[in-house]
Scaffold this active site. Structure first.
Site, PDB file in Angstrom:
ATOM      1  N   ASP A 197      44.453  61.056 -43.601  1.00 56.23           N
ATOM      2  CA  ASP A 197      44.152  62.457 -43.311  1.00 56.23           C
ATOM      3  C   ASP A 197      44.180  63.291 -44.594  1.00 56.23           C
ATOM      4  OD1 ASP A 197      46.848  62.168 -43.733  1.00 56.23           O
ATOM      5  OD2 ASP A 197      47.447  63.639 -42.238  1.00 56.23           O
ATOM      6  N   GLU A 198      43.846  62.655 -45.707  1.00 50.32           N
ATOM      7  CA  GLU A 198      43.816  63.347 -46.993  1.00 50.32           C
ATOM      8  C   GLU A 198      42.377  63.662 -47.398  1.00 50.32           C
ATOM      9  OE1 GLU A 198      45.980  61.414 -50.123  1.00 50.32           O
ATOM     10  OE2 GLU A 198      47.418  60.536 -48.707  1.00 50.32           O
TER      11      GLU A 198
END
Length: 330
Positions: A243-244
């Site tokens: 989720d970066e």
């Protein structure tokens, strides 16, 4: 398939004689008693040669040859005029202008007739062989063109897959670092500035654990769409993994502008998401912690790593400060 010869003569005895003389020519014979019959047969058949009597009632051989020459698909059919008259040069010239390629005088010499017919049949066979070779070449060229197009498409797909995230379609880590390196070079060359932002999604793990990986994937796709919708066309948004996400914000001379832009992104990412997962509608909310590092021209060889580290530190500071917020690096 046997080649075809058309014999045109208004006298039945002449047709019988031609039939006998050409019996062993190796060609299929067709007969016409006048010009109209000849034209009709030419519409239905492809002839290797036409033996055309000049002196016929209603429509003579010159007229028939001229009409055949007017039809694009017939004008290359060789015509030999068969005549007992018109032996002078003027009429021969008229015949050639009408489309004749040769003359045979009556009474017909069977050796001359058979010799000329054999030559034209050989020419027809050679032309047919050449056309077949050209058709095969054209088909092979078409296949090669298609193969090249398919290979180029496949190579483009492979290149795209190598540099883009399969789930979101965004640039992946490899392409992101290439874009970042390019931005640094431009900034150094033009003495301009830009900003790097690192984004971590707050609450993503809870969505993934509560609703499954399908929901997590759908959420990441929606997040990517919102980032693209709120950024400028010359900016870069990439998914680095999990989720970066990371942003290259071009032409940001004032760091406060980068902070303002990321604040709008933070608010947009914090809006509710309606996810369609396995036929069910799921509403979730997440936040975003964003760290921003302005870039100023420098000669450091590892400027990209330093910038990433600065943005990462600012992002973790945003998380420690309560999440769902933006922090500008010192």
């Amino acid at each position: 398939m046997l080649p075809k010869i058309l014999v045109v003569d208004d006298t039945a005895a002449n047709l019988v004689a031609m039939r006998r003389l050409l019996a062993n020519s190796g060609a299929q014979l067709f007969e016409a008693r006048n010009g109209n019959e000849a034209l009709a047969l030419c519409l239905d058949h492809e002839f290797a040669l036409i033996l055309l009597d000049v002196n016929m009632p209603d429509m003579d051989g010159f007229e028939v040859a001229a009409l055949l020459g007017d039809a694009e698909h017939l004008r290359d059919t060789p015509i030999i005029f068969v005549t007992a008259a018109y032996a002078d040069d003027m009429n021969r010239l008229k015949g050639y202008r009408s489309g004749a390629v040769d003359y045979i005088a009556k009474p017909i010499n069977d050796v001359i007739l058979q010799s000329k017919v054999r030559v034209f049949l050989e020419l027809y066979a050679a032309r047919a062989k050449l056309q077949h070779a050209l058709d095969e070449l054209a088909e092979r060229n078409r296949q090669l063109t298609q193969e090249i197009a398919e290979r180029e498409l496949m190579e483009a797909m492979v290149r795209h897959q190598a540099h883009h995230d399969a789930l979101t379609g965004l640039p992946n880590r490899i392409l992101f670092h290439d874009r970042l390196h390019g931005a640094i070079q431009r900034a150094n060359r033009h003495h301009s500035q830009f900003a790097l932002a690192c984004i971590d999604i707050d609450g993503f793990k809870h969505v993934n654990d509560s609703h499954g990986h399908a929901a997590g994937d759908a959420l990441l796709q929606e997040i990517a769409a919102r980032l693209l919708a709120h950024l400028r066309s010359n900016d870069t948004v990439a998914r680095l993994g999990g989720d970066e996400f990371a942003l290259v914000l071009e032409e940001i001379e004032d760091p406060s502008l980068a902070l303002q832009l990321c604040g709008k992104l933070c608010a947009a990412l914090g809006e509710p998401y309606a996810l369609s997962v396995n036929g069910h509608l799921i509403e979730v909310r997440v936040g975003a912690s964003i760290g921003i590092a302005p870039y100023r021209p420098t000669e450091y060889p590892d400027a990209d790593e330093r910038l990433m580290q600065a943005a990462d530190r600012a992002m973790y500071e945003a998380k420690r400060g309560g999440k769902n917020r933006c922090v500008l690096a010192d």
